[in-house]
Design an enzyme around this catalytic site. Sequence first.
Site, PDB file in Angstrom:
ATOM      1  CE  LYS A   9      -3.936  -2.253   2.281  1.00 43.53           C
ATOM      2  NZ  LYS A   9      -4.919  -2.168   3.396  1.00 43.53           N
ATOM      3  CE1 TYR A  49      -9.252  -2.822   0.438  1.00 43.17           C
ATOM      4  CE2 TYR A  49      -8.504  -0.769  -0.547  1.00 43.17           C
ATOM      5  CZ  TYR A  49      -8.243  -1.923   0.172  1.00 43.17           C
ATOM      6  OH  TYR A  49      -6.979  -2.174   0.630  1.00 43.17           O
ATOM      7  CG  PHE A  57     -13.313   1.737   7.354  1.00 48.99           C
ATOM      8  CD1 PHE A  57     -12.825   1.124   6.208  1.00 48.99           C
ATOM      9  CD2 PHE A  57     -13.976   0.953   8.292  1.00 48.99           C
ATOM     10  CE1 PHE A  57     -12.988  -0.232   5.975  1.00 48.99           C
ATOM     11  CE2 PHE A  57     -14.151  -0.417   8.075  1.00 48.99           C
ATOM     12  CZ  PHE A  57     -13.657  -1.007   6.910  1.00 48.99           C
ATOM     13  CB  THR A  91      -7.483  -6.451   9.423  1.00 54.06           C
ATOM     14  OG1 THR A  91      -7.896  -7.535   8.595  1.00 54.06           O
ATOM     15  CG2 THR A  91      -7.864  -5.132   8.774  1.00 54.06           C
ATOM     16  NE  ARG A 102      -2.445  -6.004   6.808  1.00 53.65           N
ATOM     17  CZ  ARG A 102      -3.600  -6.503   6.377  1.00 53.65           C
ATOM     18  NH1 ARG A 102      -4.191  -7.481   7.054  1.00 53.65           N
ATOM     19  NH2 ARG A 102      -4.161  -6.034   5.289  1.00 53.65           N
ATOM     20  CG  HIS A 115      -5.204  -5.930  -0.701  1.00 56.22           C
ATOM     21  ND1 HIS A 115      -6.422  -5.939  -0.065  1.00 56.22           N
ATOM     22  CD2 HIS A 115      -5.321  -6.778  -1.766  1.00 56.22           C
ATOM     23  CE1 HIS A 115      -7.250  -6.754  -0.733  1.00 56.22           C
ATOM     24  NE2 HIS A 115      -6.605  -7.273  -1.768  1.00 56.22           N
ATOM     25  CD  GLU A 126      -8.763  -8.657  -4.069  1.00 58.16           C
ATOM     26  OE1 GLU A 126      -7.645  -9.148  -3.769  1.00 58.16           O
ATOM     27  OE2 GLU A 126      -9.632  -8.387  -3.219  1.00 58.16           O
TER      28      GLU A 126
HETATM   29  P1  DAT Z   1      -7.903  -6.957   5.117  1.00 56.27           P
HETATM   30  O1  DAT Z   1      -7.097  -5.858   4.460  1.00 56.27           O
HETATM   31  O2  DAT Z   1      -7.122  -7.624   6.211  1.00 56.27           O
HETATM   32  O3  DAT Z   1      -8.496  -7.920   4.129  1.00 56.27           O
HETATM   33  P2  DAT Z   1     -10.579  -5.808   5.394  1.00 56.27           P
HETATM   34  O4  DAT Z   1     -10.881  -6.395   4.037  1.00 56.27           O
HETATM   35  O5  DAT Z   1     -11.530  -6.117   6.491  1.00 56.27           O
HETATM   36  O6  DAT Z   1      -9.118  -6.234   5.873  1.00 56.27           O
HETATM   37  O7  DAT Z   1     -10.475  -4.233   5.272  1.00 56.27           O
HETATM   38  C1  DAT Z   1      -9.857  -3.621   4.159  1.00 56.27           C
HETATM   39  C2  DAT Z   1      -9.007  -2.475   4.633  1.00 56.27           C
HETATM   40  O8  DAT Z   1      -9.843  -1.472   5.188  1.00 56.27           O
HETATM   41  C3  DAT Z   1      -8.010  -2.830   5.734  1.00 56.27           C
HETATM   42  O9  DAT Z   1      -6.820  -3.380   5.222  1.00 56.27           O
HETATM   43  C4  DAT Z   1      -7.795  -1.497   6.384  1.00 56.27           C
HETATM   44  C5  DAT Z   1      -9.158  -0.823   6.266  1.00 56.27           C
HETATM   45  N1  DAT Z   1      -9.931  -0.986   7.495  1.00 56.27           N
HETATM   46  C6  DAT Z   1     -10.526  -2.128   7.933  1.00 56.27           C
HETATM   47  N2  DAT Z   1     -11.155  -1.930   9.083  1.00 56.27           N
HETATM   48  C7  DAT Z   1     -10.967  -0.614   9.393  1.00 56.27           C
HETATM   49  C8  DAT Z   1     -11.375   0.230  10.466  1.00 56.27           C
HETATM   50  N3  DAT Z   1     -12.121  -0.230  11.483  1.00 56.27           N
HETATM   51  N4  DAT Z   1     -10.980   1.541  10.436  1.00 56.27           N
HETATM   52  C9  DAT Z   1     -10.245   2.032   9.423  1.00 56.27           C
HETATM   53  N5  DAT Z   1      -9.832   1.290   8.371  1.00 56.27           N
HETATM   54  C10 DAT Z   1     -10.187  -0.010   8.370  1.00 56.27           C
HETATM   55 MG    MG Z   2     -10.034  -7.742   2.748  1.00 56.95          MG
END
Ligand code: DAT
Ligand code: MG
Length: 147
Positions: A9, A49, A57, A91, A102, A115, A126
Amino acid sequence: MEKTFLMVKPDGVQRNLVGEIVSRFEKKGFNLVGGKLMTISKDLAETHYGEHKERPFFGELVDFITSGPVFAMVWEGENVIATARTMMGATNPADAAPGTIRGDYGVQVSMNVIHGSDSPESAEREISLFFDEKELNNYDKTISKWV
Ligand code: DAT
Ligand code: MG
């Protein structure tokens, strides 16, 4: 052979972590089949996304992922989708184990360095969102029988 989409990222690119992250997957024994530095458009970010569209968010996430170049990659190997997720860590970097990407490099959930696709369906989706077929290299390495 299974393939996954991984992406350093904008925070990871700015912090000079591209080489370190590529190195971890190389040393593990996975095969890099595609990679490029690119700046994500707002459209692509919103599509990529899309599953998070209703989350509070979402706007911040799209702004962040389009804020600077990312390093997009396709990696190949046995069980690479799940194993890459394990290597990335949770995450929220605060919950990610030491030794994971991470866990070692992230602080905030909104800037968590990498990611990775979370299932075969999202990997296929993707990869085709970010790469043309002709950008993916299918090749053998003589080392492959050792890993
Ligand atoms: P991952 O990236 O582990 O697949 P995800 O798909 O649930 O996680 O979320 C996508 C991205 O969104 C994550 O890498 C960071 C952001 N994100 C997730 N939860 C968040 C939160 N509570 N506040 C801010 N950003 C968040
Ligand atoms: Mg995800």
